[in-house]
Design a protein around this motif. Structure first.
Motif, PDB file in Angstrom:
ATOM      1  N   THR A  39       0.832  -1.207   0.000  1.00 35.44           N
ATOM      2  CA  THR A  39       0.000   0.000   0.000  1.00 35.44           C
ATOM      3  C   THR A  39       0.863   1.252   0.000  1.00 35.44           C
ATOM      4  OG1 THR A  39      -1.699  -1.198   1.244  1.00 35.44           O
ATOM      5  CG2 THR A  39      -1.873   1.202   1.175  1.00 35.44           C
ATOM      6  N   LYS A  41       1.294   5.126   0.773  1.00 38.70           N
ATOM      7  CA  LYS A  41       0.719   6.096   1.700  1.00 38.70           C
ATOM      8  C   LYS A  41      -0.028   7.194   0.933  1.00 38.70           C
ATOM      9  CE  LYS A  41       4.307   5.475   5.231  1.00 38.70           C
ATOM     10  NZ  LYS A  41       5.415   6.135   5.972  1.00 38.70           N
ATOM     11  N   PRO A  42      -1.138   7.688   1.460  1.00 41.94           N
ATOM     12  CA  PRO A  42      -1.942   8.690   0.747  1.00 41.94           C
ATOM     13  C   PRO A  42      -1.162   9.938   0.338  1.00 41.94           C
ATOM     14  CG  PRO A  42      -3.180   7.797   2.593  1.00 41.94           C
ATOM     15  CD  PRO A  42      -1.786   7.253   2.720  1.00 41.94           C
ATOM     16  N   THR A  62      -9.468   2.441  -6.526  1.00 45.97           N
ATOM     17  CA  THR A  62      -8.806   2.862  -5.281  1.00 45.97           C
ATOM     18  C   THR A  62      -9.759   3.660  -4.383  1.00 45.97           C
ATOM     19  OG1 THR A  62      -7.910   4.879  -6.310  1.00 45.97           O
ATOM     20  CG2 THR A  62      -6.531   2.898  -6.371  1.00 45.97           C
ATOM     21  N   THR A  66     -10.661   2.428  -0.813  1.00 42.29           N
ATOM     22  CA  THR A  66     -10.124   3.410   0.154  1.00 42.29           C
ATOM     23  C   THR A  66      -8.638   3.197   0.417  1.00 42.29           C
ATOM     24  OG1 THR A  66     -10.675   2.109   2.141  1.00 42.29           O
ATOM     25  CG2 THR A  66     -12.362   3.615   1.286  1.00 42.29           C
ATOM     26  N   GLU A  67      -7.917   2.733  -0.577  1.00 47.54           N
ATOM     27  CA  GLU A  67      -6.469   2.590  -0.475  1.00 47.54           C
ATOM     28  C   GLU A  67      -5.892   2.400  -1.869  1.00 47.54           C
ATOM     29  OE1 GLU A  67      -5.591  -0.877   1.840  1.00 47.54           O
ATOM     30  OE2 GLU A  67      -6.049  -2.266   0.208  1.00 47.54           O
ATOM     31  N   THR A  68      -4.606   2.727  -2.021  1.00 50.93           N
ATOM     32  CA  THR A  68      -3.911   2.502  -3.282  1.00 50.93           C
ATOM     33  C   THR A  68      -2.917   1.370  -3.061  1.00 50.93           C
ATOM     34  OG1 THR A  68      -4.113   4.843  -3.881  1.00 50.93           O
ATOM     35  CG2 THR A  68      -2.498   3.531  -5.094  1.00 50.93           C
ATOM     36  N   ALA A  69      -3.281   0.198  -3.549  1.00 51.34           N
ATOM     37  CA  ALA A  69      -2.440  -0.996  -3.374  1.00 51.34           C
ATOM     38  C   ALA A  69      -1.972  -1.483  -4.741  1.00 51.34           C
ATOM     39  CB  ALA A  69      -3.209  -2.098  -2.656  1.00 51.34           C
ATOM     40  N   ARG A 340     -11.650  -6.933  -0.117  1.00 47.65           N
ATOM     41  CA  ARG A 340     -12.240  -5.612  -0.346  1.00 47.65           C
ATOM     42  C   ARG A 340     -13.720  -5.684  -0.725  1.00 47.65           C
ATOM     43  NH1 ARG A 340      -9.729  -1.763   2.031  1.00 47.65           N
ATOM     44  NH2 ARG A 340      -9.450  -3.564   3.379  1.00 47.65           N
TER      45      ARG A 340
END
Length: 371
Positions: A39, A41-42, A62, A66-69, A340
């Protein structure tokens, strides 16, 4: 027999292997993490990709997750290993990522951009060349170049790219040691003097959009000089590079004359950057069938998509294929989608999806969305 073994593999992998890695630094990724998601970080994601760089379909995903993996895959690791093993005093090595549509070339490039940021490279990133040459919004601004006869400028696109460059390199641009080597005179009243930080050059192009294309030309020249003198190390990343070599753009002059890619100043600036006449840098390019409009394309290989002229421009280069998911990668992605809640249904659903998607990452993502 094959189906029974595949189902057994699905159950065994789902029970025994996680789909995530806790290692968030790309430089620390190795073969032990292949097929696992890490992941971003934002704040780093915003710095790297706020102005483009991730496919639109992936960006929607994403937001849902609710995350960028991003999955750690072999092509990215291969390039990282090559970079670490290469002699930076020699001319830059050009790496070309290729593969079928939806295989993950842009996300592999995104993984490498994160690596470059963490390793202290000055980043020169073009998120998608076709945005300049193929997309033509109704009010797209295009002007005749004031400094290069017969060329056209795309000032708004150039200013947007300078803002992207400023955002990605915000920490390095505070380094006052990165200075320009000569005077640049923009008009009788406007001038950027030798010894000014390159940040001043960037700000001028953003604030005075009229000169943005000329500023990019000067900026790329100065960065090559700085790289050669070992004052910075540079990472060039261009997505959809083959669009520079498609015979025509969708840009027209007021007289309805079609404009060729080589008649656009931005094209020439970035083609100069991808020559191997400088050192202390890395050039990573992707070529993609989606970057050009031909629907009946026969091949995704570099020689076909780059045409003769583009192939000769890059020769010699290191071709690296981004292929479909391996069994391990497919099952890891399926487990991530289930985590997810992007994929639901019976546990043997993966068997059918593997065949219907042909293990193509993009097709698999689309097929899971309504399930």
């Amino acid at each position: 027999m094959f189906t029974r073994n595949w189902k057994h593999l699905c159950r065994r992998y789902s029970q025994a292997v996680t789909f995530r890695t806790s290692e968030i630094y790309p430089a620390q990724h190795n073969e032990n993490q292949i097929g696992l998601f890490y992941t971003i970080k934002p704040d780093l994601c915003k710095q790297l990709f706020n102005h483009g760089g991730l496919p639109k379909s992936f960006m929607k995903q994403t937001k849902t997750f609710t995350e960028t993996a991003i999955m750690v895959r072999q092509p990215a690791l291969d390039i990282m290993d090559c970079i670490r093993a290469s002699d930076m005093n020699k001319p830059v090595i050009r790496y070309v990522l290729y593969g079928e549509k939806g295989s993950g070339k842009s996300l592999t490039l995104a993984h490498l951009l994160h690596y470059a940021l963490e390793e202290g490279y000055l980043i020169l990133h073009v998120p998608w060349v076709s945005e300049w040459l193929r997309r033509t919004p109704r009010h797209k601004e295009m002007t005749n170049s004031q400094t290069k006869e017969g060329f056209v400028d795309l000032p708004l696109d150039a200013a947007e790219w300078l803002l992207h460059f400023k955002t990605q390199n915000q920490a390095l641009l505070k380094n006052c040691e990165l200075k320009i080597s000569k005077d640049y005179e923009w008009s009788k009243r406007e001038k950027t003097e030798a010894g000014s930080p390159i940040a001043a050059l960037v700000e001028h192009g953003i604030n005075r959009v009229k000169y943005a294309c000329d500023v990019i030309d000067a900026l790329l020249l100065e960065i090559k000089i700085l790289s050669n003198s070992k004052q910075c190390k540079t990472f060039v990343a261009i997505d959809g590079f083959n669009s520079f070599y498609y015979p025509m753009t969708r840009l027209n002059t007021p007289t309805k004359k079609k404009i060729k890619p080589e008649e656009v100043t931005l094209t020439n600036s970035f083609l100069e950057l991808t020559k191997n006449d400088w050192n202390n840098g890395v050039v990573v390019l992707t070529i993609d069938q989606l970057a050009v409009p031909d629907e009946n394309q026969e091949s995704f290989l570099p020689r076909y998509l780059l045409y003769k002229k583009g192939f000769e421009h890059l020769d010699p280069f290191v071709p690296i294929e981004v292929g479909r998911y391996t069994d391990k990668e497919f099952l890891s992605c399926a487990n991530y989608y289930r985590d997810r809640l992007w994929l639901r249904g019976p546990s043997d659903l993966e068997t059918e999806l593997k065949f219907t998607s042909a293990s193509n990452p993009y097709n698999f993502m689309l097929q899971c969305a309504p399930l």
